[in-house]
Design an enzyme around this catalytic site. Sequence first.
Site, PDB file in Angstrom:
ATOM      1  N   HIS A  74      36.915  40.913  42.750  1.00 27.88           N
ATOM      2  CA  HIS A  74      38.447  41.722  42.879  1.00 27.88           C
ATOM      3  C   HIS A  74      39.180  41.346  41.776  1.00 27.88           C
ATOM      4  CE1 HIS A  74      42.125  42.456  45.331  1.00 27.88           C
ATOM      5  NE2 HIS A  74      42.522  41.521  44.571  1.00 27.88           N
ATOM      6  N   GLU A  75      39.223  40.044  41.398  1.00 22.65           N
ATOM      7  CA  GLU A  75      39.920  39.718  40.170  1.00 22.65           C
ATOM      8  C   GLU A  75      39.439  40.303  38.884  1.00 22.65           C
ATOM      9  OE1 GLU A  75      42.873  38.120  40.421  1.00 22.65           O
ATOM     10  OE2 GLU A  75      42.743  37.781  42.671  1.00 22.65           O
ATOM     11  N   HIS A  89      41.195  43.830  38.620  1.00 21.47           N
ATOM     12  CA  HIS A  89      42.621  43.897  37.974  1.00 21.47           C
ATOM     13  C   HIS A  89      42.412  43.976  36.466  1.00 21.47           C
ATOM     14  CE1 HIS A  89      44.546  43.713  41.826  1.00 21.47           C
ATOM     15  NE2 HIS A  89      44.370  42.240  42.130  1.00 21.47           N
ATOM     16  N   HIS A 143      46.327  47.231  43.575  1.00 26.13           N
ATOM     17  CA  HIS A 143      45.971  47.199  44.916  1.00 26.13           C
ATOM     18  C   HIS A 143      45.559  48.742  45.275  1.00 26.13           C
ATOM     19  CE1 HIS A 143      47.129  42.799  44.556  1.00 26.13           C
ATOM     20  NE2 HIS A 143      45.795  42.794  44.766  1.00 26.13           N
TER      21      HIS A 143
END
Length: 639
Positions: free
Chosen positions: A197-198, A201, A207
């Site tokens: 997930h990180e 980014h 998101h």
Amino acid sequence: MDLLYYMTVSLLGFILSLTTFIGETTRALSDDVSSPCKASGFLGDIALTEDDYEREMIRARHNREQYRRRILQERQTRTTGARHHIKKRTIEEAKVRHVRAVTARPERRWTDAVIPYEIDGNFTGSQRAMFKQAMRHWENYTCITFVERNPANSEHDNHIVFTYQACGCCSFVGRKGDGAQAVSVGKNCDKFGVVVHELGHVVGFWHEHTRPDRNEFVGIVHQNIVPGQEYNFRVLDAAEVDSLGETYDFASIMHYARNTFSRGIWLDTILPRKDPESGIRPEIGQRKHLSEGDIIQANLLYKCPSCGRTLLESTGNFSSPEWPGQYDGDQTCVWRISVTPGETISLQFTGFELVGSDGCWYNYLEVRDGHWRHSPLLGRFCGASLPDPILSSDSRLWIELKSSAHRYSRGFAANYEAICGGHIERESGTLQSPNYPDDYHPSKECVWLITMPANYTVGLSFQSFEIERHETCIYDYVEVRDGHEDTSPLIGRYCGYFIPDDIKSTGNKMMVTFVSDGSVNKGGFSADFFKEKDECAQPDQGGCMDVCVNTIGSYRCDCRPGYELSSDGRRCEVAAEVYSLVYEGISPALLIPSPIRGTRTVSGRSSHHLTTGSHSSLSPLTSRVTRCASTTTLMSVAV
């Protein structure tokens, strides 16, 4: 409660989040690394740059009036009976609005989809392995490539640093473009799905629930949000996201869960709207893997070729589209082969037929020795002759098939194999077991022969170690010898789960052997090798004025008893000793320089006792010169 109240609280919380962030960094970063904990503001785990902050502040002020107008419109709608019409807008009707929560700013995208990285030394071997697994997960489904940063390569000036900061799990969106930028993996964040997930980014994803069209797909339950966290549910402006033709993705790894920032674990903060056909609310917030939408979106964002892929297995094969039939002209296909560091790649063609031309100008297959299109060219091929086998110098190959319009060929077929071991003549690098960070393969034997420049030795430092355990290491093991021969002195044979101590050779050669049998397979090992020199053997002792202590990869200065190291880390100064006056249960400490010649005077009452730093008690003080029983230092004591 009135919607205006929630809008106001959300706005205030967002402004506060942009101006303050409480907490001390756990891992100190150098000034040239952008820390997400020092960002201008935050949206959940997203660190905002100063530019992001300015954009959001302007938009927040602009939208405040729009919020009020929307409330008035909704009230008017309720009175006219048109509210029922609004509710009937289904998810299918909303699909005409195609907006995806990825960065719309080209400067935030990584050049050629290559992301250099570093991992702080404070992480354990298992954590480092998991970070690499998360990066491989992105590589496996996209054209994005993560490469270990080479400080000497100016192309790696912009890079990410895995570190542990007070903001816990947080990262900037995309490439900041001003050098190193930190990706914080804090406590309880070191899980595969969270790191994927990180990295989303880092790639450029916001998101999912912040898309401009999100209200058509999910509802925000404002009263269940923890006070002060309302800003995390704001909708992004269309100027920050790109319209790439993809619909809302409930399954995205970038989507919040239903109870994120909730007042209670059973209270929803995000409620997916029911599917109009099944009547079921979609699941959201998974942290297991990239969704199909994530993969499509990343490939669109970086304009990945539709043909080709990244190959991460130790062996494999690939071919042009429709092989052995003809493929359509005007195509570009790219394959990226990446095996374990310390291995090389053997590439063999089993079939080859491309339209020939002078210099292979129109139709060709290019093979490059590295991870991208700027790596050294190993060969450009066309025609009907089968190319010779190719061996890489390192653990990556880049292959591109280019065909012009209206020219049809059968193409090619090839297979590859990772070759572990070999001769290494580099000043530093990494050795890893085959298939690392995943379990090593059975029945493998790898032999690395490392050679350093003359007058240097070889240093070896293990970062992670998990080899099948046995008392005498007869099944799976790592063996290190002081030289290149099987008869060279054995430094050690290692197995089990404890990281071996740092190792160095006596000369400029070292042999490292990894052996696995056909049964139990474990996580393997990762070790850094580097040139080692005994700085203490140099005429100037490495600049140390007194004692020089050689260590693996470095050295340190030290001092003889009675002296201490000065602030420059090289010179020694007379040490200070601590004396204590002990009386009535109270021990005030006096810092008195230890005299080499002469005396030091300590005054006190006759009922006081004097002890040295070793706490050896003296007799009651009298007017005389006393030699301390625990030291040879003379002290003059007056009463």
